[in-house]
Design a protein around this motif. Sequence first.
Motif, PDB file in Angstrom:
ATOM      1  N   GLY A 309       3.135  -0.913   7.578  1.00 19.62           N
ATOM      2  CA  GLY A 309       3.629  -0.178   6.430  1.00 19.62           C
ATOM      3  C   GLY A 309       3.706   1.303   6.715  1.00 19.62           C
ATOM      4  N   THR A 310       4.281   2.048   5.754  1.00 19.94           N
ATOM      5  CA  THR A 310       4.424   3.490   5.893  1.00 19.94           C
ATOM      6  C   THR A 310       3.362   4.186   5.041  1.00 19.94           C
ATOM      7  N   HIS A 311       3.618   5.446   4.685  1.00 19.63           N
ATOM      8  CA  HIS A 311       2.568   6.250   4.052  1.00 19.63           C
ATOM      9  C   HIS A 311       2.213   5.764   2.649  1.00 19.63           C
ATOM     10  N   ILE A 312       3.211   5.378   1.862  1.00 18.62           N
ATOM     11  CA  ILE A 312       2.908   4.948   0.488  1.00 18.62           C
ATOM     12  C   ILE A 312       3.557   3.625   0.100  1.00 18.62           C
ATOM     13  N   ASP A 313       4.330   2.990   0.995  1.00 19.48           N
ATOM     14  CA  ASP A 313       5.097   1.828   0.548  1.00 19.48           C
ATOM     15  C   ASP A 313       4.247   0.596   0.251  1.00 19.48           C
ATOM     16  N   HIS A 314       2.975   0.607   0.702  1.00 22.81           N
ATOM     17  CA  HIS A 314       2.064  -0.506   0.417  1.00 22.81           C
ATOM     18  C   HIS A 314       0.862  -0.056  -0.413  1.00 22.81           C
ATOM     19  N   LEU A 315       0.999   1.075  -1.106  1.00 23.82           N
ATOM     20  CA  LEU A 315      -0.175   1.645  -1.763  1.00 23.82           C
ATOM     21  C   LEU A 315      -0.733   0.720  -2.854  1.00 23.82           C
ATOM     22  N   ARG A 316       0.136   0.158  -3.670  1.00 23.30           N
ATOM     23  CA  ARG A 316      -0.361  -0.752  -4.702  1.00 23.30           C
ATOM     24  C   ARG A 316      -1.069  -1.950  -4.074  1.00 23.30           C
ATOM     25  N   GLN A 317      -0.466  -2.505  -3.053  1.00 21.11           N
ATOM     26  CA  GLN A 317      -1.066  -3.668  -2.395  1.00 21.11           C
ATOM     27  C   GLN A 317      -2.410  -3.318  -1.772  1.00 21.11           C
ATOM     28  N   ARG A 318      -2.517  -2.129  -1.175  1.00 19.14           N
ATOM     29  CA  ARG A 318      -3.787  -1.723  -0.562  1.00 19.14           C
ATOM     30  C   ARG A 318      -4.871  -1.564  -1.630  1.00 19.14           C
ATOM     31  N   PHE A 319      -4.519  -0.964  -2.765  1.00 17.99           N
ATOM     32  CA  PHE A 319      -5.515  -0.785  -3.823  1.00 17.99           C
ATOM     33  C   PHE A 319      -5.949  -2.123  -4.408  1.00 17.99           C
ATOM     34  N   GLU A 320      -5.004  -2.972  -4.697  1.00 17.98           N
ATOM     35  CA  GLU A 320      -5.337  -4.207  -5.395  1.00 17.98           C
ATOM     36  C   GLU A 320      -6.024  -5.231  -4.509  1.00 17.98           C
ATOM     37  N   THR A 321      -5.756  -5.205  -3.196  1.00 12.36           N
ATOM     38  CA  THR A 321      -6.339  -6.213  -2.309  1.00 12.36           C
ATOM     39  C   THR A 321      -7.435  -5.675  -1.398  1.00 12.36           C
ATOM     40  N   ALA A 322      -7.554  -4.359  -1.286  1.00 10.90           N
ATOM     41  CA  ALA A 322      -8.542  -3.802  -0.355  1.00 10.90           C
ATOM     42  C   ALA A 322      -9.470  -2.786  -1.017  1.00 10.90           C
ATOM     43  N   VAL A 323      -8.919  -1.697  -1.565  1.00 12.44           N
ATOM     44  CA  VAL A 323      -9.760  -0.593  -2.048  1.00 12.44           C
ATOM     45  C   VAL A 323     -10.635  -1.011  -3.228  1.00 12.44           C
ATOM     46  N   LEU A 324     -10.022  -1.556  -4.279  1.00 13.35           N
ATOM     47  CA  LEU A 324     -10.796  -1.913  -5.476  1.00 13.35           C
ATOM     48  C   LEU A 324     -11.787  -3.044  -5.197  1.00 13.35           C
ATOM     49  N   PRO A 325     -11.396  -4.112  -4.476  1.00 15.11           N
ATOM     50  CA  PRO A 325     -12.392  -5.146  -4.136  1.00 15.11           C
ATOM     51  C   PRO A 325     -13.528  -4.619  -3.264  1.00 15.11           C
ATOM     52  N   PHE A 326     -13.232  -3.661  -2.387  1.00 22.92           N
ATOM     53  CA  PHE A 326     -14.283  -3.060  -1.558  1.00 22.92           C
ATOM     54  C   PHE A 326     -15.378  -2.458  -2.429  1.00 22.92           C
TER      55      PHE A 326
END
Length: 343
Positions: A309-326
């Motif tokens: 991915g690029t700088h922001i094109d996966h930001l929602r996916q990163r938050f919902e599947t990685a950052v918040l669950p972390f």
Amino acid sequence: MTRLLALLLCLMAQCAPAFAAQGRIVVETLRLQALEGNRIGDTAERRVTIYLPASYDRDPARRYPVVYLLHGATSDPREWLDGTYQGMDLRVALDAVADDAAYIVVMPMADNALGGSFYVDSAAFGRWEQAIAGELVAFVDARFRTLPTRESRGLAGQSMGGFGALALAGRHPDTFGHVYATSPCCLGLVGDLAPGGARWRQAPGGLLRAMAMAFAPADADADAATPPLPFVAGPDGRVREVPAVAQAWRAHMPLEGLRRDPAPYRRLCSIALDAGLQDEIPNVTAGAAAFSQALQQAGVAHAYEAFAGTHIDHLRQRFETAVLPFFARVLATPARPGACAGG
């Protein structure tokens, strides 16, 4: 008919909590003394956006962990909520976190006329490190029902916010116990920021100009039009180091701090970071990989993922599947001093 009505009422009662389980957003305006007297005349009054979990109002005896979420350059905390990033509404995403793992999220507004503060103590922009790690944390702990221990505090951020999260975590391990940086920008002098690189043959603009002002030596006559740079091109085209400025930059950069002394990062309870393999900013991918490598060499446990991915094109996916669950996972441990591995 009576039995049918009773059944419908029963079903409605069972479903009601699911429909009502929504957190709420609180917006506070806080005057941060650490920002007073900055050279660019930036306001010390800062909007702070806070997410309170659904159970916060219905369970007045309960206290919650807190995550401080730092936005990127030229951004605004409202963008976490208004669909800017692939339609993401952070409140809705946080509402999906299991109730027993719920946490408060605090989002300070750190933009300025040059596009961002970088969350460092700066003669030009104000003492942002002290504003966040000191005043803001104290305000939140006094105003809301928090669990006021480092084991129950996390830092998260994207781009410039990822820089800020890793910088503050490494400088304040007694305040913050957990950190997740997604697509962190400008962690060190690598990628397009490497010494001698083509970047330094160009006039500073945008992000580089904000960095130059934020990282300028305290005694420098920093001017937004011509901020001091750590490397400059001479008449012969060769790029040379400006020692005093380069030293000031290295003092602020998380990668340089980690290489100098990994001990503060060893004290953290958990560390995670990621970066897109196709990020448009070369130092993001290079810096995140170098930071992970430096942690590994220092024997510091952490998680690192390079995603497609690029700088922001996966930001929602990163938050919902990685950052918040972390954070749901690492903050679920007992909030007592010494409860985490870094204690």
